[in-house]
Design an enzyme around this catalytic site. Structure first.
Site, short mmCIF file in Angstrom:
data_model
loop_
_atom_site.label_atom_id
_atom_site.label_comp_id
_atom_site.label_asym_id
_atom_site.label_seq_id
_atom_site.Cartn_x
_atom_site.Cartn_y
_atom_site.Cartn_z
N TRP A 99 42.71 56.51 52.80
CA TRP A 99 42.95 55.72 54.18
C TRP A 99 43.53 56.74 55.26
O TRP A 99 42.86 56.84 56.12
CB TRP A 99 43.80 54.77 54.13
N ASP A 166 50.36 54.35 60.32
CA ASP A 166 49.74 53.35 59.68
C ASP A 166 50.70 52.95 58.70
O ASP A 166 50.78 53.66 57.82
CB ASP A 166 48.45 53.88 59.07
N LYS A 190 49.14 42.29 53.85
CA LYS A 190 50.05 42.82 52.76
C LYS A 190 51.24 42.04 52.92
O LYS A 190 51.37 41.17 52.35
CB LYS A 190 50.34 44.15 53.05
#
Length: 353
Positions: A99, A166, A190
C-alpha cells in the site's frame, strides 16, 4: 455457532456495536425511520457527526487545530488527494509495503517523489530506521502498519516538515502523540467501522498552500468550508464509527487497548517461534501487533492444516493472495480467547504431525 474471525478487513467489530447498528437500521433513535433513511442534513445526523468528531479528538487528544473529515473512496483515494493538496514540487515517502508502494505511484503523478527507504527487494520484511528526511520536501509520508506482510512502525521520526501517515490498519490500537502528525488517514473497515468510509484528520495549518486547481471533491478546503458535508456521506459507517469510539472509551481508551493488543500479539508470536511447524519472516522488532503473518515450513502440510482450522469455524486466516501463508488479524475487537483458541489448534496440529 462460535466463529473466530481473523479477517483482515472488513474485519471484526465489537458485538454491542453490531447489535446497536442493526437495531438502528430498523428504527433509529425511535424516529420510526431507518438510519439508512434519515437525511444527512437532519439534526439526527448532525448530532452523530458532531459526536463522532468529538470522540476522535478526545481519544486522540487533539485540539481544534485539527479538522476531522469522513470521506469516501477508501485510503486509495487519499493516495491522490494528499499530493493534490500538499505537494508543490516534491515529497518524501517510505516504501514499506504494497500500500505504501501504491501511494508512491499515485504521488508521482503530481511531482518528484523521493523514496527514502524501500525494503521491496527484501519482500518488505523489515522497516529501516536509518533514513534522513529532506527539509526541502513538502511533506513526509509513511504507513504505520503494513497489513499484507505484517510489519509495523514502532517509532516515528522527528522532522520540520509535515508528517502524513496512513494508519488504516492500526488506528486506535495504541497510544501515540497524534499531534506530531499533520495528516492521518485510515479506511474504516479495520478498527473503526464498516467499509465505505475513510477518516482523514488534518492539521488546518497545512491546507490551502497549493495554487493548482483541484477538483471539488478532492479539495480538502471544500470539505472544510461545507462543514464536512460537501456530498452525501456514508451515514451508516459514520454512525457505526461513533459506536465503536464509544466502546473504545468504555474500555479505558487507547492505553487499555494497547496493553490487550500487545498481550494477544506476544502470545501468538511466541507460539509461532516455538512451534517447529511454523515460522514468521518479519524482523522481530518490526512485527505487527495487528496482522500476524506466518507460514508452514513444509508447504505440503497446508491442505491438512487448512482442513483443521476451517473445521473449527476459524475464518479469514488465509494470507494475502500476493504472499500466501497465513495471516491472523488481531484487531481491537478480537477477544484474547480467539487467539488462545488458534494457538490450541496450532499445537494440536503439531502433535498430530
Amino acid at each position: 455457532m462460535k466463529i473466530y474471525n481473523f479477517n483482515a478487513g472488513p474485519s471484526i467489530l465489537p458485538k454491542k456495536v453490531i447489535k446497536k447498528s442493526a437495531q438502528s437500521v430498523i428504527n433509529y433513535n425511535q424516529t420510526g425511520l431507518s438510519l439508512l433513511e434519515i437525511s444527512h442534513r437532519s439534526d439526527d445526523f448532525l448530532n452523530i457527526l458532531d459526536k463522532t468528531t468529538d470522540l476522535v479528538k478526545r481519544i486522540m487528544n487533539l485540539s481544534d487545530d485539527y479538522i476531522i473529515l469522513f470521506l469516501q473512496g477508501g485510503a486509495t483515494l487519499q493516495f491522490s488527494m494528499i499530493p493534490y493538496n500538499l505537494m508543490k514540487k516534491r515529497a518524501a515517502y517510505l516504501d514499506t509495503g504494497i500500500w505504501a508502494f501504491n501511494a508512491i505511484k499515485e504521488a508521482e503523478n503530481f511531482g518528484e517523489v523521493k523514496v527514502l527507504f524501500s525494503s521491496k527487494k527484501e519482500k518488505y520484511t523489515y522497516i529501516s530506521k536509518n533514513y534522513k528526511i529532506p527539509n526541502e520536501a513538502d511533506y513526509f509520508h509513511c504507513t504505520s502498519n503494513n497489513t499484507i506482510i505484517g510489519t509495523q512502525m514502532k517509532t516515528f521520526p522527528k522532522t520540520t516538515i509535515p508528517i502524513v501517515c496512513d494508519m488504516s490498519s492500526d488506528i486506535f490500537s495504541r497510544e501515540l502523540n497524534f499531534r506530531e502528525f499533520d495528516l492521518i488517514y485510515a479506511s474504516a473497515q479495520k478498527n473503526i467501522s464498516s467499509s465505505g468510509m475513510t477518516i482523514v484528520i488534518i492539521n488546518k495549518k497545512i491546507i490551502g498552500k497549493i495554487k493548482r486547481s483541484i477538483p471539488s471533491y478532492l479539495d480538502y478546503r471544500i470539505h472544510m468550508k461545507n462543514n464536512r458535508i460537501f456530498n452525501t456521506p456514508n451515514v451508516f459507517s459514520i454512525y457505526t464509527s461513533m459506536l465503536t469510539l464509544e466502546w473504545i472509551e468504555s474500555k479505558g481508551g487507547l492505553s487499555y487497548l494497547e496493553q490487550e493488543n500487545e498481550k494477544k500479539a506476544k502470545m501468538l508470536y511466541e507460539e509461532i517461534d516455538r512451534n517447529h511447524l511454523f515460522e514468521n519472516k518479519i524482523d522481530k522488532e518490526d512485527r505487527s501487533n495487528m496482522n500476524v503473518t506466518f507460514f508452514l515450513k513444509k508447504k505440503e502440510l497446508e491442505k491438512k492444516f487448512n482442513r483443521i482450522w476451517k473445521k473449527e469455524n476459524i475464518i479469514g486466516l488465509e494470507g494475502h493472495r500476493s504472499i500466501g501463508g497465513y495471516r491472523a488479524s488481531i484487531y481491537n475487537a478480537l477477544p484474547l480467547k480467539s487467539v488462545q483458541f488458534l494457538i490450541e489448534i496450532m499445537r494440536e496440529f503439531e502433535r498430530k504431525i
